[in-house]
Design a protein around this motif. Structure first.
Motif, PDB file in Angstrom:
ATOM      1  N   LYS A  85       0.847  -1.196   0.000  1.00  0.00           N
ATOM      2  CA  LYS A  85       0.000   0.000   0.000  1.00  0.00           C
ATOM      3  C   LYS A  85       0.879   1.241   0.000  1.00  0.00           C
ATOM      4  N   MET A  86       0.856   1.963  -1.107  1.00  0.00           N
ATOM      5  CA  MET A  86       1.630   3.194  -1.248  1.00  0.00           C
ATOM      6  C   MET A  86       0.694   4.396  -1.046  1.00  0.00           C
ATOM      7  N   THR A  87       1.116   5.332  -0.133  1.00  0.00           N
ATOM      8  CA  THR A  87       0.281   6.478   0.239  1.00  0.00           C
ATOM      9  C   THR A  87       0.904   7.761  -0.282  1.00  0.00           C
ATOM     10  N   GLY A  88       0.052   8.599  -0.859  1.00  0.00           N
ATOM     11  CA  GLY A  88       0.519   9.881  -1.381  1.00  0.00           C
ATOM     12  C   GLY A  88      -0.388  11.027  -0.891  1.00  0.00           C
ATOM     13  N   ARG A  89       0.027  12.258  -1.197  1.00  0.00           N
ATOM     14  CA  ARG A  89      -0.735  13.430  -0.778  1.00  0.00           C
ATOM     15  C   ARG A  89      -0.653  14.478  -1.868  1.00  0.00           C
ATOM     16  N   ASP A  90      -1.812  15.060  -2.121  1.00  0.00           N
ATOM     17  CA  ASP A  90      -1.831  16.095  -3.149  1.00  0.00           C
ATOM     18  C   ASP A  90      -1.610  17.462  -2.483  1.00  0.00           C
ATOM     19  N   GLN A  91      -1.685  18.469  -3.270  1.00  0.00           N
ATOM     20  CA  GLN A  91      -1.395  19.812  -2.764  1.00  0.00           C
ATOM     21  C   GLN A  91      -2.421  20.283  -1.736  1.00  0.00           C
ATOM     22  N   SER A  92      -3.609  19.723  -1.832  1.00  0.00           N
ATOM     23  CA  SER A  92      -4.645  20.118  -0.872  1.00  0.00           C
ATOM     24  C   SER A  92      -4.515  19.374   0.433  1.00  0.00           C
ATOM     25  N   GLY A  93      -3.615  18.453   0.474  1.00  0.00           N
ATOM     26  CA  GLY A  93      -3.387  17.689   1.700  1.00  0.00           C
ATOM     27  C   GLY A  93      -4.203  16.430   1.800  1.00  0.00           C
ATOM     28  N   THR A  94      -4.874  16.097   0.711  1.00  0.00           N
ATOM     29  CA  THR A  94      -5.698  14.879   0.727  1.00  0.00           C
ATOM     30  C   THR A  94      -4.815  13.679   0.474  1.00  0.00           C
ATOM     31  N   LEU A  95      -4.972  12.671   1.306  1.00  0.00           N
ATOM     32  CA  LEU A  95      -4.183  11.446   1.163  1.00  0.00           C
ATOM     33  C   LEU A  95      -4.847  10.511   0.161  1.00  0.00           C
ATOM     34  N   SER A  96      -4.009   9.819  -0.578  1.00  0.00           N
ATOM     35  CA  SER A  96      -4.495   8.815  -1.548  1.00  0.00           C
ATOM     36  C   SER A  96      -3.617   7.569  -1.437  1.00  0.00           C
ATOM     37  N   THR A  97      -4.201   6.432  -1.626  1.00  0.00           N
ATOM     38  CA  THR A  97      -3.468   5.155  -1.517  1.00  0.00           C
ATOM     39  C   THR A  97      -3.571   4.378  -2.818  1.00  0.00           C
ATOM     40  N   GLN A  98      -2.593   3.513  -3.017  1.00  0.00           N
ATOM     41  CA  GLN A  98      -2.526   2.683  -4.214  1.00  0.00           C
ATOM     42  C   GLN A  98      -1.816   1.369  -3.862  1.00  0.00           C
ATOM     43  N   LEU A  99      -2.411   0.261  -4.291  1.00  0.00           N
ATOM     44  CA  LEU A  99      -1.808  -1.058  -4.067  1.00  0.00           C
ATOM     45  C   LEU A  99      -0.935  -1.431  -5.260  1.00  0.00           C
ATOM     46  N   VAL A 100       0.272  -1.683  -4.975  1.00  0.00           N
ATOM     47  CA  VAL A 100       1.241  -2.062  -6.004  1.00  0.00           C
ATOM     48  C   VAL A 100       2.061  -3.236  -5.462  1.00  0.00           C
ATOM     49  N   ASP A 101       2.848  -3.846  -6.368  1.00  0.00           N
ATOM     50  CA  ASP A 101       3.789  -4.874  -5.888  1.00  0.00           C
ATOM     51  C   ASP A 101       5.063  -4.199  -5.402  1.00  0.00           C
ATOM     52  N   LEU A 102       5.952  -4.998  -4.848  1.00  0.00           N
ATOM     53  CA  LEU A 102       7.135  -4.453  -4.207  1.00  0.00           C
ATOM     54  C   LEU A 102       8.047  -3.754  -5.211  1.00  0.00           C
ATOM     55  N   ASN A 103       8.199  -4.320  -6.357  1.00  0.00           N
ATOM     56  CA  ASN A 103       9.073  -3.710  -7.358  1.00  0.00           C
ATOM     57  C   ASN A 103       8.513  -2.380  -7.845  1.00  0.00           C
ATOM     58  N   GLN A 104       7.218  -2.327  -8.009  1.00  0.00           N
ATOM     59  CA  GLN A 104       6.591  -1.063  -8.420  1.00  0.00           C
ATOM     60  C   GLN A 104       6.727  -0.016  -7.335  1.00  0.00           C
ATOM     61  N   GLY A 105       6.558  -0.451  -6.083  1.00  0.00           N
ATOM     62  CA  GLY A 105       6.717   0.488  -4.975  1.00  0.00           C
ATOM     63  C   GLY A 105       8.120   1.054  -4.938  1.00  0.00           C
ATOM     64  N   THR A 106       9.123   0.201  -5.166  1.00  0.00           N
ATOM     65  CA  THR A 106      10.508   0.666  -5.187  1.00  0.00           C
ATOM     66  C   THR A 106      10.724   1.642  -6.331  1.00  0.00           C
ATOM     67  N   ALA A 107      10.111   1.362  -7.462  1.00  0.00           N
ATOM     68  CA  ALA A 107      10.246   2.258  -8.611  1.00  0.00           C
ATOM     69  C   ALA A 107       9.627   3.619  -8.299  1.00  0.00           C
ATOM     70  N   GLN A 108       8.515   3.634  -7.585  1.00  0.00           N
ATOM     71  CA  GLN A 108       7.886   4.908  -7.235  1.00  0.00           C
ATOM     72  C   GLN A 108       8.751   5.698  -6.255  1.00  0.00           C
ATOM     73  N   ILE A 109       9.344   4.989  -5.313  1.00  0.00           N
ATOM     74  CA  ILE A 109      10.233   5.669  -4.365  1.00  0.00           C
ATOM     75  C   ILE A 109      11.396   6.309  -5.114  1.00  0.00           C
ATOM     76  N   LEU A 110      11.992   5.557  -6.041  1.00  0.00           N
ATOM     77  CA  LEU A 110      13.105   6.095  -6.807  1.00  0.00           C
ATOM     78  C   LEU A 110      12.657   7.284  -7.663  1.00  0.00           C
TER      79      LEU A 110
END
Length: 1648
Positions: free
Chosen positions: A1170-1195
């Motif tokens: 579960k990868m969590t993000g936040r937009d400019q308004s401060g709203t949190l959003s989540t997305q389910l990805v696999d581990l490799n995709q999560g690492t790619a997003q972090i990078l």
């Protein structure tokens, strides 16, 4: 006294294998040498290349400082390097070197396998000329050109630096670890094989005989072996030793070798080719010159002299020219006094040098002059009486005789004298040094090549062989003997073979007969026991078969060379065949040979065989000299010869042979011998002749003589004769009449008894022949015919003249040119005697026609009263008697020819001939009645019975049957015709005696089994025999044995099954061993990958946390930049962040490429993170990805932050790296750790394979044992067949063998040659046969059968299985130890790899908590999470220390050293050598805490974390709390400003950041990398060990199959055949009466 190792079965198995291998190897090398050699210029080219290869080492880089001029040295070294292999591989990789190494090894092994193949096919070497030529070329090229390059190639693997263990040529290769050890082992084995093969080739691969066009002719190969050792030492010095540090030692060793080689080859007599010897001398002179230049360079190394290379280049060709041009005449050797040598070396040098020069006597005038001078010198210095140069022992006639003896009429007299001198020197040397093997071999070569005395050469070789020669000398003896014997056989000079081998062959045959008889006797005695032990019976039978085969081979060998053995031995062997082997057919052949020997042929072999021992021979033997000094004088004779002539030995020795001849012969005999010795042409030698001798009393007597002429350089030319008298000579009277006055000159002693005339009467009164034979002149022509003539002889008895009819034979005595012989007909009657005078050869034909009559030899023989019906009067007498003795089984028969096809034409011809001769018609009653002679070879003659012959037949037969008329005698076929006449029956083209035929019929009706060849059997038996197809099996012993040899075993399928089971067992174990190796390697390869994935997964956590720390650090620097200038730090931090991102990308690629399984698959391939993000308004959003995709997003977000700060990207990175993503990567690392533990805890792979191997071994033991018992059962069945023989028959066989054995012991002779051993079934025994058979079976129910080979098989089988299981056990123990080690290291390395991620995570949590107190960490409050940090970190550090202390024994020493260096004082110096730090900064950091110990630094880090948390807690609880350091007002909230200022000004926080990022991160990353290297090294070591164990396992497996399974199956098959052949020892008459034996033989026939 028992002889040791007389028979092959008396030797140990090791001796048998060694002897077989040696003979096999000798045969191969012998056949290789026989091939054509390279031309001379090719060998010159080989020598040149070999020398350049030696020079290559003298101009290496290590010796360049000695030559001073670098340009010259480099150029020469580069040129010489072209002739080696290793310089071509210097610039290539180590893998390429190993590949070339194994290719060369494979080629050598292929050629060695080819040698093994040729050895196995040694029987067909003659048809493998192409293969032999390939091997010959290979060995010669190997010895000259390829040896040093290949040896250097193999030994380069040892060229390592002793201090650093780095290869000197391949700097990237670590020596003596991992697979390198395997390469070292194989190269070492290959080098040993190469050196061993080259040594054997050097020692044996040369021609020892002189051949003018063969450069490889030499006396020995030992000098070349020294040069080979020199090359080996040179390669070893420049590959294994440290040339730079041990240069002086290397120079000393090579200098000593060079001096020794030059001394050995300088003017050496080893090589018989003088030109090739000069070439080798020049080679070693240049090598010594080069070595001297190296020594000179060493002496002048510290000086400015630099002319050594130029001097070497200029002087080398000059030295070579001097060596090649100079004359190598060794005058000092030739001037040695040959009558008394000071030492053995002096003798060898002289003889070898003379032998070498003799070969060039007729090819080089200067050498011929030198040798002629040596002859003259020897004439002057030799003062001995037996000197060959003395006038007494050397004259023209002797020289001419020697020339003719060696068949070289162009030979110079001086050369003959030279040969005599050299031979005399050899004899004197051997007299003084009789134990010198080299001297005896050289003498044998000289005798064979120069003197053409093969007999003495073989004798010398035998004497040399008795002195226990070395291997090369054994080969020389073997090869020379083989060459000499083959030449003897090819030239037909078989008598020489007999002369040499007679005594040994006869002695060995007698011993073999005695041993065979003893074994046969033991065999039948053991069978006679009440409870026979069939196992012991079988063992005795095997030995018996072997001895019988050896005896048969020896006998056939003697028969092949036409060896005439003594009659006593023939008698003994014939009795042996009848009494022991029950082979009547072969015995009859031997008896026939004995008869021929006794009645027709002379024992020619004794003429030469017994020269040294005349006394022990019964045959009269005599020798006379053909030398000038003792011409025609008697040199030796035995007592039998002296007795024949009525003298004693002392009376005849040294007297002229003429004393034993009548005067008419004696006066011309010297002239005859003189003529023969000059012309060597005679019709009287080398064949049997009838001569007249003179007794001491003066009477003459006839005798047969066989004469041979033997030219000899040592004993002088001689004539040898064997004399023999026949019994029928006693009934004949001889006289010699002078042709001039027709007076009787000599008479035989029979004249006294026949005519009452003695010598006194002849000497006192001249008696003419007409006084005794009145009609001599009238019937002279008839008397001189071959048949002789019946005439009246008158003589006076008691004053009365008596006339009596005698059969008289007359032959003339003529004297003509170049001929002296007694011509005689086949019956031995003298017809003419011619004598040769010594006249010129050109007058031969003219004078031969003018032969002068000197006299007559007259033989008188009484007329016998009875005559054979087929003999004419002229056929009576000794001639016909000898003829009858020489024939085989002759019968006289008659039969009616009316019904015989093809006789009609012959009858008509006989009618016409009878009418022509008698002018009357032949009555029909006589036409169809025939008589004839039947001989055992089925050739018979028939003649019609004429009226006159009927009368003769009647007269001849009337003595025994007076009441019968001729007609009734002929017509009545059932009557006894007469003495010596039998009634014959013609059946199937063969003749059978009627009485014997009837007896056969009666015998067949009684027992119903025995069959006679040619007789019509009953229909039932005939059908049975036809069905079985073995009707002729029992025809003879030879046929029966042939049937047994060609027949297959009745248990052939079991034997085939045993072979297949053994092969399948070996194959299965091999496959199981290979599977064990492969699966074990897969296991440890998987373990290494598991460790790597575990470490990399934790490293991914550490890198991701570092990225978070760096992004936050970059954010903080930007925040404080308005207050402090942080531009430099910001740039540096961006650079570090970029490096971390790249490292994580590379690591992620590695992890993605790894093989995953289990839960790791779900984590990587499913959207579970579960990868969590936040937009400019401060709203949190989540997305389910696999581990490799999560690492790619972090990078991706980190790269955005690298460019510019973005709050949303920072939140994404911070939140996910501290919450869900962090938990996912931790879970991934834990899964890797769990899977690694699970893999290591599963011991099923190694254990299962070991259990399977043990189970298979347990199952195979009873299976193979059962199959072996089933196969061996056939032997038991065959041995039980012997129990079918009746007890009384066995006892009779025992008695016969015992009687013959006793006769051998006491030396008795039995004249009864035809022992009736066929009559085992006497009439009284036939009646009770069934009862005795049942009684015997009842008695023989119990027997023993315990074979030693069974116990040996089970023992060997158990040992072989334990050896094979030893591989699986060893593999299990090695693998299990490594598995336990890796299992114990998992927790430690997992904790070690987790330390940096945990400390970075804790630092990030604290920083995030200070920046945003409300920030969630692991879905909880950051404050709560941080409260347990210090305890967890302390526990983790404690776990690392504890696990390491318990795992020291499992760790690689390199890792233990590294870990100890970190934990003890002085760590900064060590860290400086492994990571990128400044040693001064390290030593001054926090008062040198890192230099004191890493454990203290970790504790300081943990305490700083604790202090930081306490500081933050104080700020939160007390708003008035004052911080130490600068306070930055980032916001209006003073508490927040205090907490945030801690990140910039707090000392503990600064220590945390530096320890974490500069020291701990690098230290533990290096530690985990080193741990992986150690694991890889341990796995490689295990792989090497496993490969070595597996290779040993395969070798043992192959050896077990080749030396146990295959020989066992072959041995069983051979033993079954041998057991079957034991049946041949049973007499055929018993076999034909044994139903069980015949049924077994029928089954054997059905299998075919």
């Amino acid at each position: 006294m028992k002889r040791t190792s007389l028979f092959e079965d008396d030797k140990t198995n090791l001796d048998k294998i060694q002897h077989s291998f040696k003979i096999m190897f000798f045969e191969i090398v012998h056949n290789l040498i026989l091939g054509d050699n390279f031309p001379f210029f090719i060998y010159v080219f080989f020598i040149l290349i070999e020398s350049l290869q030696v020079f290559h080492f003298f101009f290496t880089d290590e010796f360049s400082s000695l030559w001073k001029v670098q340009s010259w040295t480099s150029a020469l070294n580069s040129f010489f390097s072209y002739f080696m292999i290793q310089p071509y591989l210097k610039n290539l990789s180590f893998q390429t070197y190993i590949l070339v190494n194994y290719i060369v090894m494979g080629l050598i092994m292929l050629l060695l396998i080819l040698v093994l193949f040729i050895a196995l096919k040694s029987a067909s070497l003659g048809r493998m000329t192409g293969t032999l030529m390939i091997l010959k070329i290979f060995f010669e090229v190997l010895n000259y050109v390829l040896f040093m390059p290949i040896l250097q190639l193999f030994l380069t693997i040892f060229n390592c630096d002793n201090s650093t263990h780095i290869h000197k040529i391949y700097a990237d290769q670590q020596c003596y670890n991992g697979n390198y050890l395997l390469h070292v082992l194989l190269c070492c084995i290959a080098s040993i094989i190469l050196i061993g093969v080259s040594m054997l080739v050097t020692l044996m691969f040369f021609e020892s005989r002189f051949q003018i066009n063969n450069p490889q002719c030499k006396v020995t190969g030992r000098e070349d072996l020294i040069f080979l050792i020199f090359k080996v030492v040179m390669v070893l010095c420049f590959t294994i030793l440290d040339v730079g540090n041990q240069r002086l030692l290397i120079i000393i060793i090579l200098t000593l070798f060079s001096i020794k080689l030059f001394h050995s080859f300088n003017k050496s007599s080893i090589y018989l080719n003088i030109y090739f010897a000069k070439l080798l001398n020049g080679q070693h002179m240049i090598i010594l010159w080069t070595m001297m230049m190296v020594v000179l360079g060493l002496i002048l190394e510290k000086t400015d002299y630099d002319g050594a290379p130029q001097l070497w280049v200029i002087c080398t060709p000059l030295l070579l020219i001097i060596i090649l041009v100079r004359k190598e005449y060794r005058y000092e050797v030739m001037m040695v006094d040959s009558n008394k040598f000071d030492s053995l070396d002096q003798s060898l040098q002289l003889l070898q040098y003379l032998t070498k020069l003799v070969g060039y006597y007729d090819k080089d005038e200067s050498i011929a002059s030198l040798l002629d001078g040596f002859v003259e010198y020897h004439k002057v210095t030799c003062k001995r009486d037996d000197c060959p140069c003395s006038p007494k022992n050397m004259n023209e006639k002797r020289i001419e005789k020697f020339k003719k003896g060696v068949k070289d009429l162009s030979m110079k007299s001086q050369y003959v004298i030279l040969i005599y001198i050299v031979e005399k020197i050899y004899v004197l040397s051997l007299t003084r040094y009789p134990n010198c093997i080299e001297l005896r071999i050289s003498h044998a070569l000289f005798l064979y090549e120069k003197m053409q005395s093969t007999i003495q050469a073989l004798q010398e070789l035998t004497l040399a062989e008795q002195e226990k020669p070395y291997l090369d000398q054994q080969f020389l003896i073997f090869r020379l003997r083989k060459i000499i014997e083959e030449q003897m056989f090819d030239s037909g000079n078989l008598t020489n073979v007999n002369e040499f081998t007679a005594e040994n062959n006869l002695r060995e045959i007698k011993m073999l007969i005695e041993k065979s008889t003893q074994l046969h006797l033991d065999f039948w005695i053991k069978l006679r026991e009440d409870t026979p032990d069939l196992g012991k019976l079988y063992e005795v039978g095997l030995r018996m078969l072997y001895v019988d085969k050896v005896l048969d081979d020896q006998w056939k060998r003697i028969m092949k060379i036409n060896f005439d053995m003594p009659p006593t031995l023939l008698m003994m062997y014939s009795r042996y065949l009848i009494d022991v082997l029950n082979d009547r057919e072969e015995a009859e052949d031997v008896v026939e040979r004995l008869k021929n020997l006794q009645t027709f042929d002379m024992d020619r072999g004794k003429i030469i065989n017994n020269l040294k021992d005349f006394v022990n021979e019964s045959t009269a033997l005599i020798s006379i000299s053909a030398e000038d000094g003792n011409f025609s004088r008697i040199l030796g004779l035995n007592q039998s010869c002296a007795k024949t002539f009525g003298y004693t030995k002392s009376e005849l020795l040294d007297r002229k042979i003429n004393v034993l001849m009548p005067n008419i012969y004696a006066q011309y005999h010297d002239q005859f011998l003189e003529g023969y010795t000059q012309n060597q042409e005679s019709r009287v030698l080398n064949r049997e002749r009838l001569l007249i001798g003179k007794h001491k009393s003066g009477y003459i007597f006839p005798f047969f003589i066989y004469v041979r002429y033997i030219p000899s350089l040592i004993n002088g030319s001689q004539f040898f004769g064997a004399i023999k008298q026949e019994r029928y000579f006693k009934n004949q009277a001889y006289m010699i009449v002078n042709s001039f006055d027709m007076c009787i000159e000599n008479i035989s002693a029979q004249f006294i008894s026949l005519f009452h005339i003695d010598l006194n009467y002849i000497s006192k009164k001249k008696t003419q022949v007409s006084d005794l034979i009145p009609q001599f002149e009238e019937f002279k022509q008839e008397l001189m015919s071959k048949q002789g003539y019946e005439t009246t002889v008158q003589y006076k008895s008691r004053d009365q003249f008596i006339q009596q009819q005698f059969l008289v034979y007359v032959s003339e005595i003529n004297i003509c040119v170049n001929r002296f012989m007694n011509n005689q007909n086949k019956e031995g009657n003298l017809v003419q005697t011619n004598l040769t005078l010594n006249v010129p050869q050109s007058q031969h034909h003219k004078n031969e026609r003018q032969a002068q009559l000197y006299g007559y030899i007259i033989k008188l023989e009484q007329i016998r009263g009875e005559k054979s019906i087929l003999q004419t009067p002229s056929e009576h007498g000794p001639a016909s008697a000898r003829k009858q003795l020489n024939t085989t089984q002759k019968f006289l028969f008659q039969f009616d020819s009316k019904e015989i096809l093809g006789m009609k034409e012959k009858i008509e011809q006989m009618k016409k001939q009878y009418k022509k001769d008698n002018n009357t018609k032949l009555p029909d009653q006589f036409v169809y009645k025939f008589i004839g002679e039947y001989i055992s070879d089925q050739n018979f003659q028939m003649s019609a019975i004429s009226i006159s012959k009927q009368d003769e037949t009647y007269e001849y037969s009337q003595k025994n049957d007076d009441d019968k008329t001729p007609s009734s005698k002929i017509e009545d076929k059932n009557n006894d015709l007469a003495l010596g006449i039998r009634t014959m029956i013609l059946i199937g083209g063969q003749l059978f005696d009627s009485d014997e035929y009837k007896n056969m019929d009666i015998e067949e009706e009684e027992d119903g089994q025995s069959k006679i060849v040619g007789q019509m059997p009953s229909k039932q038996e005939d059908d049975q025999e036809q069905d079985n197809g073995n009707a002729n099996v029992y025809k003879s012993k030879k046929t029966f044995v042939q049937f047994l040899k060609e027949s297959k075993s009745a248990n052939q399928s079991s034997l085939a099954c045993f072979r297949w089971n053994a092969a399948l067992l070996i194959i299965f174990l091999g496959v199981l061993g290979l599977l064990n190796y492969i699966l074990t390697q897969q296991l440890f390869s998987g373990v290494y990958d598991g460790y790597k994935n575990l470490i990399n997964s934790n490293l991914r956590i550490a890198l991701s946390q570092r990225i978070l720390w760096q992004t936050v650090e970059l954010y903080l620097l930007n925040q404080v930049d308005p207050f402090l200038d942080q531009k430099t730090k910001i740039t540096e931090q961006r650079h570090n962040l970029n490096a971390s991102i790249q490292n994580l990308q590379e690591l992620q690629f590695i992890l993605q490429s790894a093989v995953v399984e289990g839960d790791q698959i779900d984590l990587i391939r499913t959207n579970s993170v579960k990868m969590t993000g936040r937009d400019q308004s401060g709203t949190l959003s989540t997305q389910l990805v696999d581990l490799n995709q999560g690492t790619a997003q972090i990078l991706s977000k980190a790269l955005e932050l690298l460019q510019t700060y973005n709050p949303e990207s920072q939140f994404f990175v911070s939140y996910n790296l501290l919450n869900n993503y962090f938990e996912a990567v931790v879970q991934s690392a834990n899964i890797y750790g769990f899977q690694l533990k699970e893999k290591l805890n599963e011991s099923s792979i190694i254990m299962t394979l070991f259990i399977v191997a043990c189970a298979f071994a347990v199952v195979s033991v009873p299976l193979i044992a059962c199959m072996f018992s089933l196969v061996s059962q056939n032997q038991e069945i065959i041995m039980k067949l012997f129990l079918q023989i009746q007890i009384n028959k066995v006892k009779r066989l025992v008695n016969i063998c015992e009687g013959f054995f006793n006769s051998l012991q006491v030396g008795e002779e039995d004249d009864e040659l035809h022992r009736d051993n066929e009559g085992f079934m006497d009439e009284d025994e036939v009646q009770d046969e069934d009862e005795e058979y049942l009684e015997r079976h009842k008695k023989r129910k119990k027997y023993k059968y315990d074979l030693q080979n069974k116990r040996n098989f089970y023992l060997k089988f158990a040992i072989s299985m334990f050896m094979l299981l030893g591989y699986f056990l060893t593999h299990f123990l090695v693998g299990d130890y490594l598995q336990n080690a890796f299992r114990s290291l998992v927790d430690e390395i997992e904790a070690t790899s987790q330390l940096v991620p945990n400390i970075t995570f804790s630092n990030n949590v604290i920083r995030q908590m200070i920046i945003d107190p409300t920030f969630e960490v692991k879905s909880s409050s950051s404050y709560l999470i941080s409260s347990t940090f210090v305890k967890d970190l302390y526990d983790l550090n404690t776990k690392i220390q504890k696990e390491h202390s318990s795992n020291i024994q499992y760790h690689n020493p390199i890792y233990n050293t590294h870990f100890d260096s970190l934990m003890k004082s002085g760590g900064c110096s060590y860290l400086f050598s492994i990571i990128d730090i400044d040693i001064n900064t390290c030593q001054s950091f926090i008062e040198g805490i890192i230099d004191q110990s890493l454990s203290l630094a970790l504790s300081r880090y943990f305490e700083d974390i604790r202090s930081q948390l306490q500081e933050y807690n104080n700020i939160i609880k007390d708003p008035s709390y004052t911080i130490t350091g600068t306070l930055y007002n980032f916001t209006t909230n003073s508490s927040y400003n205090k907490a945030l200022s801690l990140l910039y000004t707090n000392t503990q926080m600064n220590e945390i950041n530096i320890l974490q990022d500069l020291y701990l991160r690098q230290i533990f990353q290096y530690t985990t990398d080193l741990f992986l290297q150690c694991v890889q090294q341990d796995v490689d070591t295990n792989t090497t060990t496993s490969v070595a164990i597996f290779i040993v396992f395969l070798v043992v497996l192959v050896l077990i199959y080749l030396f146990f399974w295959w020989p066992t199956a072959t041995k069983i098959n051979n033993e079954i055949k041998k057991t079957t052949l034991l049946l041949a020892n049973i007499p055929l008459s018993l076999i034909k009466r044994s139903k069980a034996i015949k049924e077994y033989l029928n089954r054997m026939h059905e299998i075919e």
